[in-house]
Design a protein around this motif. Sequence first.
Motif, PDB file in Angstrom:
ATOM      1  N   CYS A  91       0.827  -1.216   0.000  1.00  0.00           N
ATOM      2  CA  CYS A  91       0.000   0.000   0.000  1.00  0.00           C
ATOM      3  C   CYS A  91       0.855   1.257   0.000  1.00  0.00           C
ATOM      4  O   CYS A  91       0.421   2.311  -0.450  1.00  0.00           O
ATOM      5  N   GLY A  92       2.084   1.161   0.538  1.00  0.00           N
ATOM      6  CA  GLY A  92       2.963   2.326   0.575  1.00  0.00           C
ATOM      7  C   GLY A  92       2.613   3.337   1.652  1.00  0.00           C
ATOM      8  O   GLY A  92       3.293   4.352   1.812  1.00  0.00           O
ATOM      9  N   GLU A  93       1.569   3.076   2.422  1.00  0.00           N
ATOM     10  CA  GLU A  93       1.089   4.088   3.376  1.00  0.00           C
ATOM     11  C   GLU A  93       1.011   3.613   4.819  1.00  0.00           C
ATOM     12  O   GLU A  93       1.011   4.423   5.736  1.00  0.00           O
ATOM     13  N   CYS A  94       0.939   2.308   5.023  1.00  0.00           N
ATOM     14  CA  CYS A  94       0.735   1.814   6.392  1.00  0.00           C
ATOM     15  C   CYS A  94       2.029   1.974   7.204  1.00  0.00           C
ATOM     16  O   CYS A  94       3.093   2.292   6.670  1.00  0.00           O
ATOM     17  N   CYS A  97       4.913  -0.137   5.765  1.00  0.00           N
ATOM     18  CA  CYS A  97       5.483   0.394   4.525  1.00  0.00           C
ATOM     19  C   CYS A  97       6.347   1.617   4.809  1.00  0.00           C
ATOM     20  O   CYS A  97       7.373   1.824   4.171  1.00  0.00           O
ATOM     21  N   CYS A 105       3.394  -5.359   5.205  1.00  0.00           N
ATOM     22  CA  CYS A 105       2.339  -4.415   4.814  1.00  0.00           C
ATOM     23  C   CYS A 105       0.945  -4.924   5.202  1.00  0.00           C
ATOM     24  O   CYS A 105       0.659  -6.111   5.095  1.00  0.00           O
ATOM     25  N   ASP A 106       0.084  -3.986   5.633  1.00  0.00           N
ATOM     26  CA  ASP A 106      -1.284  -4.343   6.039  1.00  0.00           C
ATOM     27  C   ASP A 106      -2.183  -4.680   4.851  1.00  0.00           C
ATOM     28  O   ASP A 106      -3.183  -5.370   5.013  1.00  0.00           O
TER      29      ASP A 106
HETATM   30 ZN   LIG Z   1       1.544  -1.085   3.543  1.00  0.00          ZN
END
Ligand SMILES: [Zn+2]
Length: 327
Positions: A91-94, A97, A105-106
């Motif tokens: 996701c690049g955001e959790c 990440c 990653c979630d």
């Molecule tokens: Zn993530």
Amino acid sequence: MRAMVLNRPGTELVMTELPDPVPQRGQVRVKIGACGVCRTDLHVLDGELPHIKYPIVPGHEIVGRVDTVGPGVSNHRLGERVGIPWLGHTCGECFYCRSEMENLCDEPLFTGYTRDGGFATHTVVDADFAFPLGDEGSDEALAPLLCAGLIGWRSLIMSGDAKRLGIYGFGAAGHIVAQVAKWQGRSIYAFTRGGDTTAQTFAKELGAVWAGSSDALPPEPLDAAILYAPVGSLVPAALRAVRKGGRVVCAGIHMSDIPSFPYSLLWEERQIVSVANLTRHDGVEFLNIAPQVKVRTHTTTFPLERANEVLAMLRRGDLVGAAVLKP
Ligand SMILES: [Zn+2]
Ligand SMILES: [Zn+2]
């Protein structure tokens, strides 16, 4: 495109004609040259992992060439050879990440598990998760590096600076990691199913200083042990084999229950850790090291149509090294 498709857990794969996949923004389509077969594919087949997408095309050790570049992709060009691993999207955001732990990653997607994989003629992948492989070596020889090699590498890092290293389960990952570990100056102790002299001989050929049955004790206590066989009872067995302060690394994605064991096996600061998935950093690092080690993968290649037969052989323990499917 054609693919071997799993429609329901516990059934055989079925060769199926599917619409040609179209890469979306940030994706490329890859014409597959070879795809390795991994024990995790059996866990997908048996429905042992949560949230499997059905129908699913298994396979996460993909080597192929980019044949369509989607919009917004600048890091891959037509005809380039790439490798596609298990981790297909993050996701690049959790929290994970953002903390250099993208393997945890979630909201990930995994190739051949929650997104279609490589038991096929073509696949579509996120361009940022496809590793450039260059033109050295055959597709078949490189395929096992994409999971067995990568997860092997991450588990080797987890074993710390262990000089005397045990490897439980000397298959696809074990035979690659043994070569890297030996190159690093470590001594390898290979543990196989009882009486599997073929695997024990194979381990010694690859430089193991000792090879024996997984319920045996090594001639001297180990600094660390890595478990590739998905057998929970190996955890206490490996704890018995490591020295005080030693570490047992569980490298499988799925394992049968660990039986209860006396605390004395864990006492004296022994540790049990697990390895989950991989980061892209692991991939870049390992694919850079593999040519220096001159890792030689021991592979047997089968046509894609024979996937069911190959998976049955893997389940029975009838494969030496790694099996690769070729469309
Ligand atoms: Zn993530
Ligand atoms: Zn795998």
